[in-house]
Design an enzyme around this catalytic site. Structure first.
Site, PDB file in Angstrom:
ATOM      1  N   LYS A   1       5.440  -2.460  -5.285  1.00 59.69           N
ATOM      2  CA  LYS A   1       5.080  -1.314  -4.451  1.00 59.69           C
ATOM      3  C   LYS A   1       6.026  -1.168  -3.258  1.00 59.69           C
ATOM      4  O   LYS A   1       6.071  -0.114  -2.627  1.00 59.69           O
ATOM      5  CB  LYS A   1       3.631  -1.435  -3.967  1.00 59.69           C
ATOM      6  N   ASP A   2       6.797  -2.219  -2.941  1.00 62.00           N
ATOM      7  CA  ASP A   2       7.755  -2.165  -1.840  1.00 62.00           C
ATOM      8  C   ASP A   2       9.151  -1.734  -2.275  1.00 62.00           C
ATOM      9  O   ASP A   2      10.022  -1.507  -1.439  1.00 62.00           O
ATOM     10  CB  ASP A   2       7.888  -3.544  -1.171  1.00 62.00           C
TER      11      ASP A   2
ATOM     12  N   THR B   1      -5.131  -0.632   9.141  1.00 62.07           N
ATOM     13  CA  THR B   1      -4.228  -0.493   8.007  1.00 62.07           C
ATOM     14  C   THR B   1      -2.899   0.038   8.515  1.00 62.07           C
ATOM     15  O   THR B   1      -2.856   0.812   9.470  1.00 62.07           O
ATOM     16  CB  THR B   1      -4.778   0.449   6.926  1.00 62.07           C
TER      17      THR B   1
ATOM     18  N   SER C   1      -0.882   1.571   6.232  1.00 66.07           N
ATOM     19  CA  SER C   1      -0.505   2.446   5.117  1.00 66.07           C
ATOM     20  C   SER C   1      -0.968   3.877   5.344  1.00 66.07           C
ATOM     21  O   SER C   1      -2.172   4.119   5.526  1.00 66.07           O
ATOM     22  CB  SER C   1      -1.135   1.910   3.821  1.00 66.07           C
TER      23      SER C   1
ATOM     24  N   ARG D   1      -1.279   6.137   3.101  1.00 67.55           N
ATOM     25  CA  ARG D   1      -2.218   6.445   2.023  1.00 67.55           C
ATOM     26  C   ARG D   1      -3.619   5.936   2.360  1.00 67.55           C
ATOM     27  O   ARG D   1      -4.613   6.666   2.227  1.00 67.55           O
ATOM     28  CB  ARG D   1      -1.750   5.806   0.704  1.00 67.55           C
ATOM     29  N   ARG D   2      -3.710   4.690   2.781  1.00 63.15           N
ATOM     30  CA  ARG D   2      -5.031   4.132   3.102  1.00 63.15           C
ATOM     31  C   ARG D   2      -5.664   4.855   4.283  1.00 63.15           C
ATOM     32  O   ARG D   2      -6.881   5.065   4.302  1.00 63.15           O
ATOM     33  CB  ARG D   2      -4.900   2.633   3.386  1.00 63.15           C
TER      34      ARG D   2
ATOM     35  N   ARG E   1       0.020  -4.154  11.731  1.00 63.45           N
ATOM     36  CA  ARG E   1       1.195  -4.830  11.175  1.00 63.45           C
ATOM     37  C   ARG E   1       0.942  -6.321  11.162  1.00 63.45           C
ATOM     38  O   ARG E   1      -0.074  -6.803  11.649  1.00 63.45           O
ATOM     39  CB  ARG E   1       2.447  -4.509  12.017  1.00 63.45           C
TER      40      ARG E   1
ATOM     41  N   ASN F   1       1.597 -10.297   8.908  1.00 64.26           N
ATOM     42  CA  ASN F   1       1.380 -10.844   7.578  1.00 64.26           C
ATOM     43  C   ASN F   1      -0.105 -10.831   7.227  1.00 64.26           C
ATOM     44  O   ASN F   1      -0.956 -10.456   8.036  1.00 64.26           O
ATOM     45  CB  ASN F   1       1.983 -12.250   7.461  1.00 64.26           C
TER      46      ASN F   1
ATOM     47  N   ARG G   1      -3.529 -10.267   9.626  1.00 63.02           N
ATOM     48  CA  ARG G   1      -4.420  -9.118   9.452  1.00 63.02           C
ATOM     49  C   ARG G   1      -5.864  -9.577   9.240  1.00 63.02           C
ATOM     50  O   ARG G   1      -6.792  -8.990   9.802  1.00 63.02           O
ATOM     51  CB  ARG G   1      -3.940  -8.257   8.286  1.00 63.02           C
TER      52      ARG G   1
ATOM     53  N   CYS H   1       8.384   5.365  -0.236  1.00 64.78           N
ATOM     54  CA  CYS H   1       7.429   4.328  -0.632  1.00 64.78           C
ATOM     55  C   CYS H   1       6.153   4.379   0.206  1.00 64.78           C
ATOM     56  O   CYS H   1       5.104   3.898  -0.222  1.00 64.78           O
ATOM     57  CB  CYS H   1       8.064   2.948  -0.496  1.00 64.78           C
TER      58      CYS H   1
END
Length: 321
Positions: free
Chosen positions: A84-85, A128, A130, A132-133, A150, A152, A156, A250
């Site tokens: 996805k990256d 999040t 993202s 999209r999220r 942001r 790792n 989170r 992306c």
């Protein structure tokens, strides 16, 4: 065994816990197939050291560039990416030699006190990074506070549950990829898996790309060929073709998912407005034996439908594809 045959295969990887975990799985598989030792070569990327948002850095492709540069420079022999990256544009001199069988493609909610998404109180803070999220959260739970996030995976999680490193638990929940949590052994923190039908995820989520130089030969190339999972490749290629044909980055607010069943490829995709969560959707299926390019053909049908419904006006789709 000669020195060349016994020399370790060098696998370049980012240094995060998730990258190391998924790279080690691939390393073990390569070692088992070649009979050669495989050593991990940590590589620091701009995305790992920057405090800027992903959008301002140009999307998640920032995690890929340094790893690819190390591969092209000969500092390592093979690298592993979260698919996805990975930008959809091919990179000169490199080839995705294997896509192992895909893991769980779903998103997962990690919440304080194990509260599901629909039961989080209005005003709860959900993190999040993202687009999209964020759009999906705005559509499903418009009264939530969405916080840019942001760091790792452990950081989170710590923002919700706290941790021994002193991370403040200042969020009520975070949304993460289920596959990433599984790969680092943190399935225990999952409150809820979000179903693909109502919550499509990033193209390629849950899958890995094992990349080598295009001129790679010998045991390594043979091992990677045997690791390639055909159904995963066709499904993921169709999802990523949607991104490419829409000329989307992306990090575009787009979800897509494909699978193969009964000799048919099923592909669905959804584009969201990042501000309101408004969406347009399309789904198509075709028989694999009816075309030589099933991933491209299915994606072309889906994209044509999405554009007719106004996807380009609904969301910013430009970016590094």
């Amino acid at each position: 065994m000669s020195g060349a045959e016994s020399a370790p295969i060098r696998l370049g990887t980012r240094g995060s816990a998730l990258a190391l975990a998924q790279s080690q799985r691939v390393a073990d598989s390569i070692a088992a197939r070649t009979g050669q030792p495989v050593e991990l070569v940590p590589i620091t990327t701009h995305g790992d050291t920057s405090t800027a948002s992903l959008a301002s850095m140009g999307g998640v492709g920032v995690f890929v560039a340094a790893v690819r540069e190390a591969l092209l420079a000969g500092d390592c022999d093979v690298v592993v990416h979260s698919l996805k990256d990975l930008p959809t544009t091919p990179h000169d001199g490199l080839v995705v030699a294997a896509m192992p069988k895909r893991a769980d493609a779903r998103d997962a909610l990690v919440s304080r006190d194990a509260v599901t998404l629909d039961l989080l109180p209005d005003g709860a803070k959900v993190g999040t990074g993202s687009p999209r999220r964020r759009a999906q959260l705005r559509r499903r739970r418009p009264a939530l506070q969405i916080v840019d996030l942001r760091g790792n995976v452990d950081t989170r999680i710590g923002r919700v549950l706290g941790d021994k490193e002193g991370v403040d638990a200042d969020l009520d929940a975070v949304v993460l990829a289920a596959a990433g949590l599984e790969r680092i052994g943190r399935e225990d923190v999952i409150t809820e898996h979000l179903g693909i039908d109502g919550w499509p995820t990033a193209p390629g989520q849950g899958a890995l790309a094992v990349e080598t130089r295009a001129d790679a030969r010998g045991p390594l190339r043979s091992a990677l060929k045997s690791m390639d999972h055909h159904a995963t490749r066709v499904a993921v290629d169709s999802e990523r073709a949607v991104l490419r044909l829409l000329e989307a980055g992306c990090s575009a607010p787009l979800g897509a998912h494909a699978f193969i069943d009964g000799g048919m490829l099923f592909l669905s995709a959804r584009v969201y407005s990042p501000e309101t969560g408004e969406r347009v959707s399309s789904a198509h299926a075709l028989y694999l034996e009816d075309t030589k390019t099933p991933a491209e053909d299915a994606a072309a049908r889906v994209v044509e439908d999405l554009l007719k419904q106004g996807a380009a006006e609904l969301a910013p789709l430009g970016g590094t594809p």
